[in-house]
Each structure stands twice: as structure tokens, then as C-alpha cells.
Design an enzyme around this catalytic site. Structure first.
Site, PDB file in Angstrom:
ATOM      1  N   PHE A 269      38.070  25.826  67.442  1.00 40.09           N
ATOM      2  CA  PHE A 269      36.877  25.567  66.001  1.00 40.09           C
ATOM      3  C   PHE A 269      36.120  23.919  66.311  1.00 40.09           C
ATOM      4  CE2 PHE A 269      41.605  27.071  64.869  1.00 40.09           C
ATOM      5  CZ  PHE A 269      41.081  27.392  63.202  1.00 40.09           C
TER       6      PHE A 269
ATOM      7  N   TYR B   6      22.078  24.187  63.993  1.00 36.75           N
ATOM      8  CA  TYR B   6      23.391  24.380  63.981  1.00 36.75           C
ATOM      9  C   TYR B   6      24.045  26.140  63.935  1.00 36.75           C
ATOM     10  CZ  TYR B   6      27.550  25.552  61.457  1.00 36.75           C
ATOM     11  OH  TYR B   6      29.585  25.674  61.242  1.00 36.75           O
TER      12      TYR B   6
END
Ligand code: UDP
Length: 325
Positions: free
Chosen positions: A73, A141
Site C-alpha cells: 500500500f 501519480y
């Protein structure tokens, strides 16, 4: 299983950690604690404080943990910031990712569930988005997440990795004492709730002239409990490949604001402003593949219910974790 969770003190990683532990798995967390919250860290998990950009730190943790699998994560995840500072994103999400993958390879760990994103698709021509929709990110991103998906595919071909790419749509909501507390809050639901808490005067709606039914952007809001459950189902399955995680239903920004008004009973003043750079008009998943492969589908499909869970957390934590802000 023993699972090493990177970013286990963050918003989604902490919730997945809880689900893994509740299901009887053993969890070690690797987190730099730069953006993670000590209060979000499950006390049943062992913490390794370290930074993925430091190859020695992740290798040492991988050796000490000796996990059966990794859930990854830990990443920077702000579209706007990535557009201003792409190097920060590629260094952490990709160079850091390589350090993680190499540490796995050196320790013989082949299984990884990677937090990817619908931002890897960019602005697709057609809705809903399937896993076959071309991936053409429109910001660093999304590019950084797509690049790491591709790198992991090469580690699969060359080293026998068995990666799962979970492409989240709009993560939201709260579970118990785990909620959304970002140092810089850009997301719509927490910002709407800040108005209801009296911390902001109004919510700004970014763009009212999109080619959508009410002119505001449409998104697929998926609850963190559903995301956490998907991670558990993925790691317990033999599946390898990409899966969209969404509800398959889209709601406009105006619909979210209206749902929040109903949930909170607060008028939540809203003002339509200029568009935010890089926002696609509509992002809605086709979530069928996740159901057909790992048996997952979202249980939280109503915006009111999702917002109510977030509202409960924000009321209990009006200044975020530990009242730091
Ligand atoms: N949005 C908005 N006002 C805000 C924050 C977000 O109108 O204060 C809009 C944003 O333009 C997008 C949608 O809400 O259309 C969801 O944005 P968010 O940042 O929550 O998630 P994203 O889709 O960017 O991942």
C-alpha cells in the site's frame, strides 16, 4: 499466512491489516510513518519503521519478517502534488517499489497484492472501465502506479512472481476507529464533512460544465471495508492479474453533496468553481472480473451509507487521529 503489509498505518492499509488479522493471518507492517498514523496501526501487528527508498531497510525487514506474501500500500497518492513534483512520485512509488520487489526476490517471496488505481486508465473513451480498457494515465501519480504494475509483470515473467494489481476506484468511508486523515485533504467526502463539522464555510465543486447529467464529475465510490475484504480474498486465492475494485455505479459530485446533506442534516453550502486540472469527467468501473475470479463484489453501494460511516468517524475525530490537526 504471514503477510508483510507496506503502508499498514495508512488509510486503506490499516483497514486491510485489521481484516487480515481478524481472518487469522499474521501481519508485519512496514511503514515510514511519514504519513501513517500510530493510532491506525493495529496493536496485533509487528511494526518495522523504514522507508522503501532505502533498499537496506526493506531488505532487512523482509528478512526479519520472512513473509509468505506482501501487500503493498505504501505510496504517495495525490494527483495534484504528482503533477507539480513528478520526481517525488517516481522515486517513492517506482524506485521504492523496485527495492521492495528486489527484497522479495532475494527472500524468495513471490506473491504480492499491489494497490493500483483507476488513475492508470486516464480518461477512457468508453464507460464503464474494464481491465482491458487501455491504460493511458494523465498524471505522474497514475503513471507511477502503471509503471510498477509493468515492472511487477516482468518480475512475474523472469522471477515467477504472482502479482495481483487491485485498481481502486474512489476509496472512501470509515470502519470503526479507522478513517480518512490525510495531511493535505483533497478528497470530496472528507471535505464535504468538514463543512458539516463547521471547519470549512463551504465546499467548492470543481467544474459544473462537464458532459455529465448534472455537469459535475461522476465517480465510483468504493468503501474501504470492501477494499480490505478484496485484499483478503485476493491473497487467499490463486488469482494473478489485474482487477478493478469499484461498485460499478457512478455518482456526481452534486449527488455526493446532497447525500451528505441528508446524512448530516447540515445545509452544506456549495459553490461551483472552475474545473480542477486533470479531472476526467467520468470514472466508473466494470467490476465483473473481480466477482468472476475471486468472488468479490462491493457490499457498500449506497452513498448515504458510505458517507454515514465517514461522518461517524469524523465526528469522533474532528481533528483527525490524535487530534494532531
Ligand atoms: N471534488 C470537488 N471538490 C473538492 C474535492 C473534490 O468538487 O473539494 C471533485 C473532484 O473534482 C472530482 C471528485 O470530486 O471530480 C472526486 O475527487 P477526489 O479528489 O475525491 O477523488 P479523485 O477522483 O480525484 O481520485
Amino acid at each position: 499466512m504471514k503477510i508483510l503489509v507496506t503502508g499498514g498505518a495508512g488509510y486503506i492499509g490499516s483497514c486491510a491489516t485489521k481484516h487480515l488479522l481478524d481472518a487469522g493471518h499474521q501481519v508485519d507492517v512496514f511503514d515510514s510513518m511519514e504519513l501513517g498514523h500510530p493510532e491506525a496501526l493495529d496493536p496485533r501487528a509487528r511494526l518495522f519503521v523504514g522507508d522503501l527508498r532505502n533498499d537496506g531497510e526493506i531488505l532487512e525487514a523482509m528478512r526479519a519478517s520472512a513473509p509468505d506474501a506482501v501487500m503493498h500500500f505504501a505510496a504517495y497518492a495525490l494527483v495534484g502534488e504528482s503533477s507539480a513534483n513528478p520526481g517525488k512520485y517516481f522515486r517513492n512509488n517506482d524506485a521504492g517499489g523496485i527495492n521492495l520487489a528486489d527484497a522479495m526476490e532475494r527472500c524468495g517471496v513471490k506473491r504480492i497484492v499491489f494497490s493500483s488505481t483507476c488513475a492508470t486508465y486516464g480518461q477512457p473513451d468508453a464507460m464503464p472501465i474494464t481491465e482491458e480498457t487501455p491504460q493511458r494515465p494523465t498524471n505522474p501519480y497514475g503513471e507511477s502506479k502503471l509503471a510498477f504494475e509493468r515492472m511487477l509483470s516482468w518480475y512475474a515473467a523472469i522471477h515467477g512472481f504472482r502479482p495481483v494489481f487491485l485498481r481502486y476506484f474512489n476509496a472512501c468511508g470509515a470502519e470503526g476507529n479507522l478513517g480518512e486523515d490525510h495531511a493535505v485533504e483533497t478528497h470530496i467526502i472528507p471535505n464535504v464533512l468538514k463543512v458539516a463539522l463547521g471547519q470549512k464555510e463551504r465546499v467548492d465543486i470543481f467544474g459544473g460544465d462537464y458532459p455529465t447529467p448534472d455537469g459535475t464529475c461522476v465517480r465510483d465510490y468504493v468503501h474501504i471495508s470492501d477494499l480490505a475484504r478484496a485484499h483478503l480474498m485476493a491473497i487467499e486465492s490463486d488469482f494473478s492479474g489485474a482487477l478493478n475494485l469499484g461498485t460499478g455505479r457512478g455518482f456526481s459530485v452534486k449527488e455526493i453533496v446532497e447525500a451528505a446533506r441528508r446524512v448530516t442534516g447540515h445545509p452544506i453550502p456549495a459553490a461551483v468553481q472552475a474545473r480542477r486540472a486533470g479531472d476526467p469527467a467520468e470514472l466508473v468501473s466494470d467490476p465483473r472480473k473481480a466477482r468472476e475470479t475471486i468472488g468479490w463484489s462491493a457490499e457498500w453501494t449506497e452513498p448515504e451509507r458510505i458517507i454515514a460511516s465517514a461522518w461517524q468517524w469524523h465526528r469522533a475525530h474532528p481533528c483527525g487521529y490524535a487530534g494532531k490537526r
